[in-house]
Design a protein around this motif. Structure first.
Motif, mmCIF file in Angstrom:
data_model
loop_
_atom_site.group_PDB
_atom_site.id
_atom_site.type_symbol
_atom_site.label_atom_id
_atom_site.label_comp_id
_atom_site.label_asym_id
_atom_site.label_seq_id
_atom_site.Cartn_x
_atom_site.Cartn_y
_atom_site.Cartn_z
ATOM 1 N N VAL A 91 41.704 -48.058 -89.159
ATOM 2 C CA VAL A 91 41.173 -47.193 -90.224
ATOM 3 C C VAL A 91 42.024 -47.787 -91.398
ATOM 4 C CG1 VAL A 91 41.004 -44.753 -91.340
ATOM 5 C CG2 VAL A 91 40.831 -44.978 -88.909
ATOM 6 N N VAL A 92 41.070 -48.581 -92.113
ATOM 7 C CA VAL A 92 41.296 -49.032 -93.506
ATOM 8 C C VAL A 92 41.564 -47.857 -94.388
ATOM 9 C CG1 VAL A 92 41.015 -50.650 -95.280
ATOM 10 C CG2 VAL A 92 40.282 -51.220 -93.093
ATOM 11 N N LEU A 93 42.531 -47.750 -95.241
ATOM 12 C CA LEU A 93 42.952 -46.664 -96.176
ATOM 13 C C LEU A 93 42.428 -47.252 -97.671
ATOM 14 C CD1 LEU A 93 46.943 -45.924 -95.132
ATOM 15 C CD2 LEU A 93 44.662 -44.601 -94.795
ATOM 16 N N PRO A 94 41.872 -46.301 -98.441
ATOM 17 C CA PRO A 94 41.392 -46.545 -99.740
ATOM 18 C C PRO A 94 42.842 -46.759 -100.699
ATOM 19 C CG PRO A 94 40.982 -44.178 -99.068
ATOM 20 C CD PRO A 94 41.815 -44.838 -98.008
ATOM 21 N N LEU A 127 28.459 -39.730 -92.003
ATOM 22 C CA LEU A 127 28.604 -40.775 -91.140
ATOM 23 C C LEU A 127 28.071 -42.093 -91.554
ATOM 24 C CD1 LEU A 127 28.013 -38.983 -87.652
ATOM 25 C CD2 LEU A 127 29.982 -39.999 -88.257
ATOM 26 N N GLU A 128 26.764 -41.983 -92.087
ATOM 27 C CA GLU A 128 26.064 -43.122 -92.682
ATOM 28 C C GLU A 128 26.659 -43.687 -93.683
ATOM 29 O OE1 GLU A 128 21.853 -41.926 -93.359
ATOM 30 O OE2 GLU A 128 21.895 -41.392 -91.456
ATOM 31 N N LYS A 129 27.324 -42.708 -94.572
ATOM 32 C CA LYS A 129 28.034 -43.229 -95.806
ATOM 33 C C LYS A 129 29.267 -44.121 -95.535
ATOM 34 C CE LYS A 129 28.603 -39.523 -98.092
ATOM 35 N NZ LYS A 129 28.996 -38.467 -98.971
ATOM 36 N N GLY A 132 30.902 -49.890 -92.925
ATOM 37 C CA GLY A 132 31.304 -50.585 -91.712
ATOM 38 C C GLY A 132 31.867 -49.716 -90.793
ATOM 39 N N LYS A 133 31.516 -48.472 -90.713
ATOM 40 C CA LYS A 133 31.999 -47.472 -89.589
ATOM 41 C C LYS A 133 33.563 -46.970 -89.974
ATOM 42 C CE LYS A 133 28.653 -46.556 -86.369
ATOM 43 N NZ LYS A 133 28.475 -45.480 -85.601
ATOM 44 N N ASN A 134 33.967 -47.456 -91.009
ATOM 45 C CA ASN A 134 35.428 -47.324 -91.207
ATOM 46 C C ASN A 134 35.788 -45.904 -91.226
ATOM 47 O OD1 ASN A 134 38.003 -47.795 -91.832
ATOM 48 N ND2 ASN A 134 37.804 -47.568 -94.093
ATOM 49 N N GLY A 135 36.582 -45.424 -90.385
ATOM 50 C CA GLY A 135 37.078 -43.840 -90.351
ATOM 51 C C GLY A 135 36.132 -43.114 -89.528
ATOM 52 N N VAL A 136 35.131 -43.713 -88.728
ATOM 53 C CA VAL A 136 34.424 -42.968 -87.625
ATOM 54 C C VAL A 136 35.015 -43.276 -86.168
ATOM 55 C CG1 VAL A 136 32.291 -42.939 -86.516
ATOM 56 C CG2 VAL A 136 32.276 -43.432 -89.074
#
Length: 200
Positions: A91-94, A127-129, A132-136
């Motif tokens: 999971v890539v962090l902000p 989920l759509e937002k 790249g599905k990051n955090g899903v």
């Protein structure tokens, strides 16, 4: 009783000291809260700051109902971005999570991260937002509790039970495998050894 004490406080306009083990009482009645553990003060702050900016894992878990979820992860740095690796996920962090370079010393180390149930979503729009599905995350639903205005989902993520507080429109049922998304701006990261907050 909480309402009556609040009315009394407003009427008298004087300082009250109220001791309680019930964090709901503390949050709804206090203007300033002292959180104690084993006789030691952990944090002194307003209710909202305790909720948003806990100083350590104990305060983070004590304030909020249902309580914050905690998962173990390894902090990595890939392409100039910091990320949490746990189970099969990265999971890539902000960028906002690395203010003043606080994450740099933890690269390659194990940390704990926390996410509150209300910051885990299963709504298709959320989920759509997720870029790249990051955090899903794919989760197995164990139990659902319909609370009327919301649903509590108790799900399994890589062997860890996690609670999500989702919209009453959720169609998840026990036994389902569903996608849930973490609100990455709301992740809290803790030093695994000291349990102190690295970043809120």
């Amino acid at each position: 009783m909480r309402t009556e004490i609040n009315k009394l406080y407003q009427k008298l306009g004087t300082t009250f000291i109220y001791v309680t083990h019930d964090q709901t009482e503390a949050m709804t009645m206090g203007t300033r809260i002292v959180v104690m553990k084993d006789g030691f003060i952990q944090q002194v702050d307003t209710p909202q700051h305790l909720y948003d900016l806990p100083c350590n894992e104990f305060v983070a878990g004590f304030i909020g109902s249902p309580q914050m979820n905690f998962l173990d992860a390894t902090l990595v740095k890939e392409g100039g971005k910091f990320a949490l690796k746990f189970d099969e996920y990265t999971v890539v962090l902000p960028d906002s999570k690395n203010k003043n370079g606080v994450l740099e010393p933890y690269v390659g180390k194990e940390v704990r991260f926390g996410i509150r149930p209300e910051h885990i979503h299963d709504e298709p729009e959320f989920l759509e937002k997720c870029e790249g599905k990051n955090g899903v995350i794919n989760a197995n639903v164990v139990v659902t509790e319909l609370m009327g205005a919301e649903i509590y989902l108790y799900v399994n993520i890589g062997g860890t039970q996690v609670t999500a507080r989702v919209e009453p429109t959720s169609t998840a049922k026990p036994g389902d495998y569903i996608d849930v998304a973490f609100d990455l701006e709301r992740i809290h990261i803790f030093d695994k050894d000291t349990e102190m907050t690295i970043t809120n």
